[in-house]
Design a protein around this motif. Structure first.
Motif, short mmCIF file in Angstrom:
data_model
loop_
_atom_site.label_atom_id
_atom_site.label_comp_id
_atom_site.label_asym_id
_atom_site.label_seq_id
_atom_site.Cartn_x
_atom_site.Cartn_y
_atom_site.Cartn_z
N UNK A 272 0.70 -1.16 -0.15
CA UNK A 272 -0.08 0.11 -0.14
C UNK A 272 0.91 1.26 -0.12
N UNK A 273 0.85 1.98 -1.21
CA UNK A 273 1.56 3.15 -1.17
C UNK A 273 0.68 4.36 -1.20
N UNK A 274 1.32 5.42 -0.67
CA UNK A 274 0.52 6.79 -0.64
C UNK A 274 0.10 7.23 -1.88
N UNK A 275 -1.24 7.25 -2.08
CA UNK A 275 -1.54 7.74 -3.49
C UNK A 275 -1.86 9.32 -3.39
N UNK A 276 -2.54 9.62 -2.19
CA UNK A 276 -2.87 11.09 -2.14
C UNK A 276 -3.08 11.31 -0.65
N UNK A 277 -3.40 12.39 -0.40
CA UNK A 277 -3.49 12.80 1.13
C UNK A 277 -4.20 14.12 1.34
N UNK A 278 -5.05 14.29 2.37
CA UNK A 278 -5.65 15.80 2.71
C UNK A 278 -5.51 15.89 4.08
N UNK A 279 -4.58 17.13 4.32
CA UNK A 279 -4.04 17.93 3.63
C UNK A 279 -2.95 17.61 2.54
N UNK A 280 -2.85 17.57 1.50
CA UNK A 280 -2.00 17.26 0.32
C UNK A 280 -0.42 17.33 1.00
N UNK A 281 0.38 16.51 0.62
CA UNK A 281 1.79 16.47 0.93
C UNK A 281 2.36 18.01 0.71
N UNK A 282 3.08 18.24 1.65
CA UNK A 282 3.64 19.60 1.27
C UNK A 282 2.82 20.91 1.11
N UNK A 283 1.41 20.69 1.33
CA UNK A 283 0.68 21.73 1.21
C UNK A 283 0.59 22.79 2.17
N UNK A 284 -0.06 24.04 1.98
CA UNK A 284 -0.19 25.24 3.06
C UNK A 284 -1.76 25.49 2.85
N UNK A 285 -2.46 25.42 3.95
CA UNK A 285 -3.77 25.84 3.70
C UNK A 285 -4.54 26.06 5.24
N UNK A 286 -6.02 26.10 5.38
CA UNK A 286 -6.33 26.14 6.63
C UNK A 286 -6.35 25.22 7.43
N UNK A 287 -6.71 25.25 8.62
CA UNK A 287 -6.55 24.19 9.56
C UNK A 287 -7.59 23.03 9.25
N UNK A 288 -7.31 21.69 9.14
CA UNK A 288 -8.04 20.62 8.73
C UNK A 288 -8.42 20.14 9.96
N UNK A 289 -9.68 19.51 10.11
CA UNK A 289 -10.37 18.76 10.94
C UNK A 289 -9.98 17.29 11.17
#
Lengths: 322, 121
Positions: free
Chosen positions: B26-43
């Motif tokens: 199982x390799x990491x295909x995607x993430x939220x927050x995205x890898x290396x991203x800058x954005x609002x505070x996630x829940x």
């Protein structure tokens, strides 16, 4: 004329004792070292390279161009988690303008490989092994000599390593990895001068061979590592599965007399790793005139048995009885 | 001739093997927050893998710049989707965070990874 021995140098690994907890499938921490074509990777695994096709124009010494084609295989099997063996061989065709094409089996080889150390935090892997090339197990006689099959066995130790660059301070550079191999082959029967050709005055030799150093490096760039560890650029999934790489292979005689020369080959290419298999294609660029003067190509279909058959072929032999 | 046929057969067999997967790492295909991203505070942090993973045998840690854990519970599969794991988060202040994950695929292969994201002021 001596064709490049690197591709027949027995790329699989060797093994010893003592298991150490580690990942199969070439992982050191989050970094996966892809299977390489010119050198062997440092991992111990359940996998197969079936087939590996290559075309390699031969050094000509000014004569007509000869071409060497090969279809090779290697099967790797773990005995314990970090100890395994491999067997390999292949079939080759040597086209000779003005002469009948020579063809026949390569000598078969086996290797044992043991992976005693993996540092997941620093993405480092170290393995040691031993290889045996079985002389006269393939084409022999005059045909075997034409195809450069040794008539004598050879054996020796090999050292492998892999290092991911995940601890570098430069983000995009962390997706790089380097793997390497260094081996020494000892001739079962040493090459000796047995006389002098009365016509040409050239030395005559026995059926032995010389000892040999061989090895190489690979530099890999994992798009998957970039996207999952550094920054997700929103690349398509098929791009994330790519690993551009370049390999450097080398061999050099290590005893005298010898009929070999120091050879270098540079192989840039690209690897695509799917869920349970991988496909790699590389150019074969001679690094010196003793290796050749024209670019060839090599391609491999590689199967990961730990993904394809996790309950049987894909697990260590000792686990079959649990 | 016979040996060439064997080689051809082996090559065809290799190609004819099922290229779709049933088992794999199982390799990491995607993430939220995205890898290396800058954005609002996630829940929460949601990781999407290339293979099904066992939530009970997987871990996700989220740490702030000082190393303090900010995840608020164990990871669980997203709405019955074994490809995605979710871990709830505490309220996050602006700054950088590190996600460290260890996943066990449904066929028991283990993978791991670590990435960072930033919560904007």
């Amino acid at each position: 004329m001596k064709r490049l021995a690197l591709l027949a140098a027995g790329l699989s690994g060797a093994c010893l004792l003592a298991p150490v907890a580690a990942h199969a499938h070439g992982y050191a921490g989050p970094h996966m070292f892809v299977s390489t074509l010119i050198i062997d990777d440092p991992n111990v695994a359940d996998e197969a390279s079936l087939p590996t096709f290559s075309w390699q124009p031969q050094p000509t010494d000014g004569g007509p161009q000869m071409n060497l084609y090969a279809a090779e295989f290697e099967l790797d099997k773990r005995i314990t988690e970090n100890f395994g063996f491999a067997v390999g061989g292949g079939y080759q065709w040597l086209t000779q303008p003005g002469n009948k094409t020579a063809n026949g089996w390569e000598n078969f080889y086996t290797t044992l490989k043991y992976k005693p150390y993996v540092n997941a935090e620093h993405e480092f892997m170290l393995s040691v092994g031993a290889t045996v090339n079985f002389g006269n197990s393939g084409a022999n006689g005059s045909n075997g000599a034409t195809l450069d099959n040794d008539a004598t066995d050879s054996f020796g130790p090999v050292l492998y390593f892999g290092k991911g660059f995940g601890d570098m301070p430069i983000g995009w550079a962390r997706a790089f990895a380097i793997t390497g191999q260094l081996g020494y082959q000892i001739a079962g029967t040493k090459l000796k001068v047995t006389g002098t050709d009365p016509d040409s005055g050239d030395p005559l030799f026995n059926n032995g061979t010389s000892n040999q150093w061989y090895g190489g490096l690979s530099l890999q760039y994992s798009i998957r590592y970039l996207s999952s560890q550094v920054k997700d650029y929103g690349l398509p999934e098929w791009v994330n599965r790519l690993t551009p790489l370049v390999e450097l292979g080398w061999s050099s005689p290590a005893s005298k007399p010898n009929q070999d020369s120091t050879q270098f080959i540079i192989a840039p290419g690209i690897n695509y790793t799917a869920d349970s298999y991988a496909f790699t294609v590389e150019a074969l660029i001679p690094g010196n005139k003793q290796t050749g003067s024209h670019v060839g190509v090599i391609a491999q279909f590689h199967m990961y048995f730990d993904d394809m058959f996790p309950s049987s072929l894909g697990k260590p032999i000792v686990d079959w009885f649990k | 001739m016979i040996r060439r046929s064997l080689l051809a057969t082996a090559a065809l067999a290799a190609v004819a093997l099922p290229l779709g997967h049933a088992w794999a790492h199982a390799m990491l295909r995607g993430a939220s927050p995205a890898v290396g991203s800058t954005g609002p505070a996630p829940k929460s942090v949601i990781l999407t893998f290339t293979e099904g993973v066992e939530a009970s045998f997987s871990t996700i840690w989220v740490q702030d710049a000082k190393g303090a854990r900010v995840d608020a519970g164990p990871p669980h599969a997203v709405a019955g989707d074994s490809l995605r794991l979710e871990v709830p988060l505490k309220d996050l202040a602006p700054g950088s965070y590190t996600v460290t994950w260890h996943a066990t695929s449904v066929d028991t292969h283990k993978t791991e990874g670590r990435y960072a994201f930033t919560v904007a002021p």
